[in-house]
Design a protein around this motif. Structure first.
Motif, PDB file in Angstrom:
ATOM      1  N   LEU A  24      20.093  17.403  42.136  1.00  0.00           N
ATOM      2  CA  LEU A  24      21.396  16.621  41.823  1.00  0.00           C
ATOM      3  C   LEU A  24      22.608  16.867  42.984  1.00  0.00           C
ATOM      4  O   LEU A  24      23.273  16.420  43.082  1.00  0.00           O
TER       5      LEU A  24
ATOM      6  N   GLN B  19      23.681  13.963  44.934  1.00  0.00           N
ATOM      7  CA  GLN B  19      24.332  12.828  44.330  1.00  0.00           C
ATOM      8  C   GLN B  19      25.293  12.389  45.197  1.00  0.00           C
ATOM      9  O   GLN B  19      25.493  10.929  45.482  1.00  0.00           O
TER      10      GLN B  19
ATOM     11  N   ARG C   5      24.814  10.289  48.258  1.00  0.00           N
ATOM     12  CA  ARG C   5      24.012   9.098  48.183  1.00  0.00           C
ATOM     13  C   ARG C   5      24.447   7.841  48.836  1.00  0.00           C
ATOM     14  O   ARG C   5      24.179   6.988  49.420  1.00  0.00           O
TER      15      ARG C   5
ATOM     16  N   TYR D 168      17.143   9.047  44.105  1.00  0.00           N
ATOM     17  CA  TYR D 168      17.383   9.225  42.625  1.00  0.00           C
ATOM     18  C   TYR D 168      17.431  10.808  42.629  1.00  0.00           C
ATOM     19  O   TYR D 168      16.646  11.576  43.227  1.00  0.00           O
ATOM     20  N   GLU D 169      18.405  11.421  41.842  1.00  0.00           N
ATOM     21  CA  GLU D 169      18.584  12.808  41.640  1.00  0.00           C
ATOM     22  C   GLU D 169      18.011  13.237  40.525  1.00  0.00           C
ATOM     23  O   GLU D 169      18.089  12.542  39.424  1.00  0.00           O
TER      24      GLU D 169
ATOM     25  N   LYS E 179      18.423  14.546  33.975  1.00  0.00           N
ATOM     26  CA  LYS E 179      19.544  14.516  35.163  1.00  0.00           C
ATOM     27  C   LYS E 179      20.682  15.438  35.027  1.00  0.00           C
ATOM     28  O   LYS E 179      21.762  15.234  35.473  1.00  0.00           O
TER      29      LYS E 179
END
Ligand code: ATP
Ligand code: MG
Length: 609
Positions: free
Chosen positions: A248, A251, A254, A278-279, A339
């Motif tokens: 995460l 994020q 990104r 994708y985290e 998530k």
């Protein structure tokens, strides 16, 4: 919500756990949707990108299982890519250990063992391209000015005085940086994006720095090295990765990931379709620390016996501990992928190992704290072969023999001079069954001058032999294990327990707020030490929370067959737990076993040993 069918991938934990439903997760759903729409023509290519600056830990196992697992479920592949952009901290020793751990977990990258350093030429060529497009510039501010002009979360950054250097001058400086004309720190190459962006990562991030250092693979060829954010997305795109899965904390990176490869693709420098990032939530586990920096501290400080100490939450440690790859996969499947950050209690991992070992490990007998039992009505010299199943649920694994004789070893705590209420084992006048043998009645015991019991005496009831008709009709509550004094082998046994005695080592409140269990705590990530960065709540030294009883070495007696166990062979020692023949020290003439996990979760009930 799309009405795509729910993906039904094959089980990664197949055989041992057959029948359990596969939980879907958001990543499985995304991949299924991409496959449905044909975004990548059905290709699924993931990667696991460790930095070769230390050994892998349990957290990495989650990422490995996720990346290799998703690829395998979809008939795709997963690359092992060493993210080796920092020449100062990295080493081949770590690379080899990392590759061995991934293989130990059961995964194969085929021909796809890559290095970020494989792409240094491309990365540099792209850097010149960015400069030529007016999308990058050489900044010559000092490190502290660079930092100061970056702004904060609430304040925009300030533009560098070098931001509008002409392209030709930038190109000349960049080439001279590469040629080694400048010392470390004299210049950096930055992308020209937006110093006012609310996302700090987009405020003209540095993508190259000067570092006059030898790299473990490229030697002295380079003195400029690309930075992580720039390197990672381009490496992904060059390898035609489809789903770039990370934790995460990336994020907010990104948009930069998409910006860099998007510009290169627009300019025809990279092929579409581009990878997407994708985290997912990293693994946070109680009673250990999962941060390389802290693990290094424990090794360097001599608090453990090296990286592969069975108490270490490393994969090399897990292997020596007797944990199994299948156990890790079962664990990963049980905790799922989400998530949002959360904490997983150590007992979940231990349960997964226990369940896997229960299914796979053969049973053996060991007496950890031996005391002599003398059967007074059993002639010296008489021997009765008793048959023991190797696995109670798997008769196909066969049986073995143990020779019952007049003198046996039993566990010291299977006898009590004055039995407490509810004690069903041996005590003066009491009866127990000698497992797979006979019922015996205690007739007395001997003590040394210090009052310590040295031997227990009993008589045996000939009509009660296990496996003979009618024998089991004699119901006794206690059922204890034993070994013949004649034939049992002495062995070193290492009883490992949790490395830390509190769920959140080093946290201001190491018990997680309510003095209760870690499961109660569900402490927010920020309140406890977690990953790389020091959490604000950490006011104490995590080393103060080490469990002083995490390792106890004893001399025990084991059944003869165990002396010939292969290194790394795992067993259930009946009534004790799961043990493994030590990978390094066990061998002919020197049996050494490590306890992986007890039979039941005994943590917190004071019976950890
Ligand atoms: P550490 O925080 O211990 O220093 P790291 O993230 O620096 O670990 P890397 O070698 O960069 O270690 O990690 C390789 C991969 O493993 C990355 O994709 C990273 O996101 C992932 N990873 C690291 N720690 C965890 C964790 N606790 N849970 C899940 N994945 C993790
Ligand atoms: Mg990292």
């Amino acid at each position: 919500m799309s009405d795509a069918p729910t993906p039904r991938p094959p089980r990664p934990v197949a055989a041992r756990d057959a029948g359990a439903p596969v939980a879907s997760n958001f990543l499985r759903a995304i991949i299924a949707e991409d496959n449905r729409t044909g975004r990548y023509d059905g290709r699924v290519v993931t990667r696991f990108p460790p930095e070769p600056n230390g050994y892998l830990h349990y957290g990495h196992a989650k990422s490995i299982i996720l990346n290799f697992g998703l690829a395998a479920e979809n008939g795709g592949r997963c690359h092992l890519r060493f993210d080796d952009t920092n020449p100062l901290k990295e080493d081949v020793e770590f690379e080899d250990a990392i590759a061995a751990s991934v293989r130990w977990l059961g995964y194969d990258w085929g021909a796809h063992r890559h290095h970020a350093s494989d792409y240094y030429d491309d990365l540099y060529r792209f850097a010149e391209w960015f400069v030529a497009q007016g999308l990058a510039y050489v900044d010559s501010q000092s490190a502290s000015d660079l930092r100061a002009s970056r702004g904060t979360l609430t304040e925009p950054g300030r533009e560098s005085p070098h931001r509008s250097r002409p392209v030709a001058e930038n190109l000349d400086l960049l080439r001279r940086m590469k040629a080694g004309e400048f010392p470390d720190g004299a210049h950096v190459l930055r992308l020209r994006i937006d110093m006012a962006s609310p996302n700090v990562n987009l405020r003209d991030p540095a993508i190259y720095r000067i570092r006059h250092a030898s790299h473990h693979r490229t030697g002295d060829r380079w003195c400029v090295y690309p930075l992580y954010d720039y390197t990672h997305c381009i490496s992904d795109a060059l390898e035609r990765i489809t789903h770039s899965i990370c934790t995460l904390e990336f994020q907010d990176h990104r948009p930069l990931y998409d910006w860099v490869i998007g510009k290169l693709a627009d300019g025809g420098m990279l092929e579409r379709p581009l990878p997407r990032q994708y985290e997912f939530a990293r693994l946070n586990l109680t009673y250990v620390v999962l941060s390389k920096r802290r693990l290094i501290q424990m090794v360097d400080g001599g608090h453990v016996d090296g990286w592969d100490d069975p108490r270490m939450p490393t994969l090399v440690g897990a292997r020596r501990r007797g944990y199994t790859p299948e156990g890790f996969r079962l664990f990963a499947e049980r905790i799922g992928v989400s998530k949002s950050d959360s904490w997983i209690d150590m007992s979940v991992l231990e349960d997964a190992m226990r369940d896997d070992l229960n299914a796979s490990a053969q049973r053996r007998i060991a007496v950890l704290d031996p005391i002599r039992l003398v059967i007074e009505n059993f002639d010296a010299g008489r021997v009765e072969a008793c048959r023991l199943p190797n696995h109670p649920q798997k008769p196909e694994l066969g049986t073995r023999e143990l020779a019952l004789g007049r003198e046996l070893w039993i566990e010291r705590d299977d006898f009590a001079e004055q039995p407490p209420k509810g004690y069903f084992r041996l005590a003066p006048g009491a009866e127990v069954r000698l497992r797979y043998g006979y019922v015996v009645r205690c007739t007395g015991y001997d003590k040394d001058p210090d009052g310590r019991v040295t031997a227990v005496r009993c008589t045996l009831d000939e009509t009660t032999r296990s496996g003979t008709p009618g024998a089991e009709a004699r119901k006794v509550k206690g059922n204890i294990h034993w070994l013949p004094v004649d034939g049992a082998v002495e062995a070193e046994i290492r009883l490992y327990d949790r490395l830390f005695r509190v769920p959140f080592p080093g946290a201001r409140d190491p018990w997680g707020g309510r003095g209760g269990t870690a499961a109660d705590a569900a402490a927010p990530a920020a309140a406890v030490p977690g990953g790389d960065d020091d959490a604000e709540g950490a006011e104490r030294d995590f080393l103060d929370d080490l469990n002083p009883d995490s390792k106890r070495v004893i001399r025990a007696r084991i059944e003869p067959a165990l002396a010939h166990a292969a290194r790394e062979e795992r067993f259930q020692f009946e009534r004790h737990g799961y043990f493994v023949a030590d990978l390094a020290d066990h061998g002919p003439g020197r049996p050494v076993f490590n306890r992986a996990v007890t039979l039941k979760d005994s943590w917190g009930r004071g019976s950890g040993g």
